[in-house]
Scaffold this motif. Structure first.
Motif, PDB file in Angstrom:
ATOM      1  N   THR A  24       0.872  -1.174   0.000  1.00  0.00           N
ATOM      2  CA  THR A  24       0.000   0.000   0.000  1.00  0.00           C
ATOM      3  C   THR A  24       0.907   1.221   0.000  1.00  0.00           C
ATOM      4  N   PRO A  25       0.795   2.084  -1.003  1.00  0.00           N
ATOM      5  CA  PRO A  25       1.767   3.187  -1.091  1.00  0.00           C
ATOM      6  C   PRO A  25       1.670   4.150   0.088  1.00  0.00           C
ATOM      7  N   ALA A  26       2.797   4.435   0.688  1.00  0.00           N
ATOM      8  CA  ALA A  26       2.879   5.382   1.792  1.00  0.00           C
ATOM      9  C   ALA A  26       2.851   6.806   1.249  1.00  0.00           C
ATOM     10  N   VAL A  70      -0.639   2.398 -10.465  1.00  0.00           N
ATOM     11  CA  VAL A  70      -1.994   1.881 -10.210  1.00  0.00           C
ATOM     12  C   VAL A  70      -2.585   2.446  -8.921  1.00  0.00           C
ATOM     13  N   ALA A  71      -1.798   3.103  -8.091  1.00  0.00           N
ATOM     14  CA  ALA A  71      -2.301   3.738  -6.873  1.00  0.00           C
ATOM     15  C   ALA A  71      -1.275   4.761  -6.417  1.00  0.00           C
ATOM     16  N   VAL A  72      -1.748   5.794  -5.706  1.00  0.00           N
ATOM     17  CA  VAL A  72      -0.843   6.819  -5.200  1.00  0.00           C
ATOM     18  C   VAL A  72      -1.076   7.002  -3.707  1.00  0.00           C
ATOM     19  N   GLY A  73      -0.004   7.330  -2.991  1.00  0.00           N
ATOM     20  CA  GLY A  73      -0.095   7.571  -1.569  1.00  0.00           C
ATOM     21  C   GLY A  73      -0.473   9.008  -1.273  1.00  0.00           C
ATOM     22  N   VAL A  98       5.601  -2.777  -7.251  1.00  0.00           N
ATOM     23  CA  VAL A  98       6.657  -2.181  -6.440  1.00  0.00           C
ATOM     24  C   VAL A  98       6.213  -0.791  -6.004  1.00  0.00           C
ATOM     25  N   GLU A  99       6.564  -0.435  -4.783  1.00  0.00           N
ATOM     26  CA  GLU A  99       6.274   0.896  -4.254  1.00  0.00           C
ATOM     27  C   GLU A  99       7.448   1.801  -4.589  1.00  0.00           C
TER      28      GLU A  99
END
Length: 324
Positions: A24-26, A70-73, A98-99
């Motif tokens: 889960t992106p920080a 695919v997702a941003v923190g 990968v983050e």
């Protein structure tokens, strides 16, 4: 997701591909679905013995890759979901996801294939700073490039040749010699014949710059090949770390300058990283630099990819495909 791990220091048998949680992106990070990842000799050294200060195994492998966000923190303005990005130094990149810290995510131009991006990010940025940021080289000057058909060496040879620098390519066999010539080298010399051929080519003066990414096995020949007040660049340790050097040897060799640079210090700000990457990608687009992919391996076959890289037969780049 599936990810590659070093389970213990040693041979390729110490690699394993296992299930791992999708990160889960920080804050300040993005999550990228990896389309392609590069395999570098850094990964081999990390597997064989590790680096100072590195944690003990198990260790996620890989540093370099390309893919789609695919997702941003929290706090991330760019890149956005759906953007294609590449990166040169994010641990754990041999994985399906990968983050990536947003400030090291490099925007990929629409025309650039992710495989090509993953093939040149770390090595291409390294070749770019070696050719452009250590010492201005003029048309007609000479450079010795070790491992000139390898990942960094082949790209560096192309950058130097485009500047009008006369390149002496140190290679280990005829196929690599041919590849170095194709990259723009004026001479291809077997490793065992350096520095005698260098002396012959330069009339005994030596080359203006030596680019040595091998380290311990080649250092003596490198030092013997540099002209008075020339520059010896040791930028890697594929063959082992160079032992401590008595500084008096540099003066007795002709006031030779010795530098041990690293990529991180030449992409230290986001502005510099993006600018250097832009110039690298433009060189590919304009056919100044050609990308050569030696082989592509699915993630599950990463041990075979390591064996291939260690074989000494690689010309160009090995790519790992997490989705294959």
């Amino acid at each position: 997701m599936r990810a590659a791990f070093i389970t213990a220091h040693g041979g390729p048998e110490c690699l394993a591909v296992e299930d791992a949680a999708v990160p889960t992106p920080a804050a300040g990070h993005v999550l990228v679905q990896v389309a392609a990842a590069g395999l570098n000799f850094h990964d081999v050294i990390e597997r064989r013995s590790g680096y100072p200060g590195q944690p003990a195994p198990p260790i996620r492998t890989g540093l370099e890759g390309a893919g789609t966000v695919v997702a941003v923190g929290p706090g991330v303005v760019e890149p956005a979901v759906g953007d294609r990005v590449a990166w040169a130094a994010v641990p754990g990149s041999h994985a399906q996801f990968v983050e990536v810290p947003a400030d090291v995510a490099i925007p990929m131009p629409a025309w650039l294939d992710p495989v090509e991006a993953a093939a040149v990010c770390a090595q291409g940025l390294t070749a770019h700073y070696l050719a452009n940021s250590l010492r201005p080289m003029a048309v007609g000057e000479t450079a010795l490039v070790w491992a000139a058909a390898g990942g960094v060496g082949r790209l560096l040879t192309q950058f130097l040749a485009a500047k009008g620098v006369r390149v002496i390519a140190a290679t280990s066999n005829a196929a690599k010699a041919a590849a170095a010539h194709e990259a723009g080298a004026e001479w291809s010399v077997h490793n065992s014949e350096i520095p005698e051929v260098v002396a012959d080519v330069t009339g005994g003066a030596g080359v203006d710059v030596v680019f040595d990414g091998i380290g311990a096995p080649t250092f003596e020949a490198s030092l013997a090949s540099v002209r008075r007040r020339g520059l010896l660049v040791v930028y890697g340790r594929a063959g082992g770390q160079v032992p401590p050097v008595d500084l008096f040897r540099l003066s007795s060799a002709g006031s030779v300058q010795l530098v041990r640079p690293r990529l991180a210090d030449f992409v230290a700000s986001r502005k510099e990283l993006v600018q250097r990457a832009r110039e690298l990608f433009e060189a590919i687009r304009d056919d100044q630099i050609t990308v050569r992919v030696e082989a592509r391996y699915p993630l599950e076959k990463i041990a075979d990819a390591h064996r291939h890289l260690e074989s000494g037969a690689v010309i160009g780049k090995i790519i790992v495909l997490p989705g294959a």
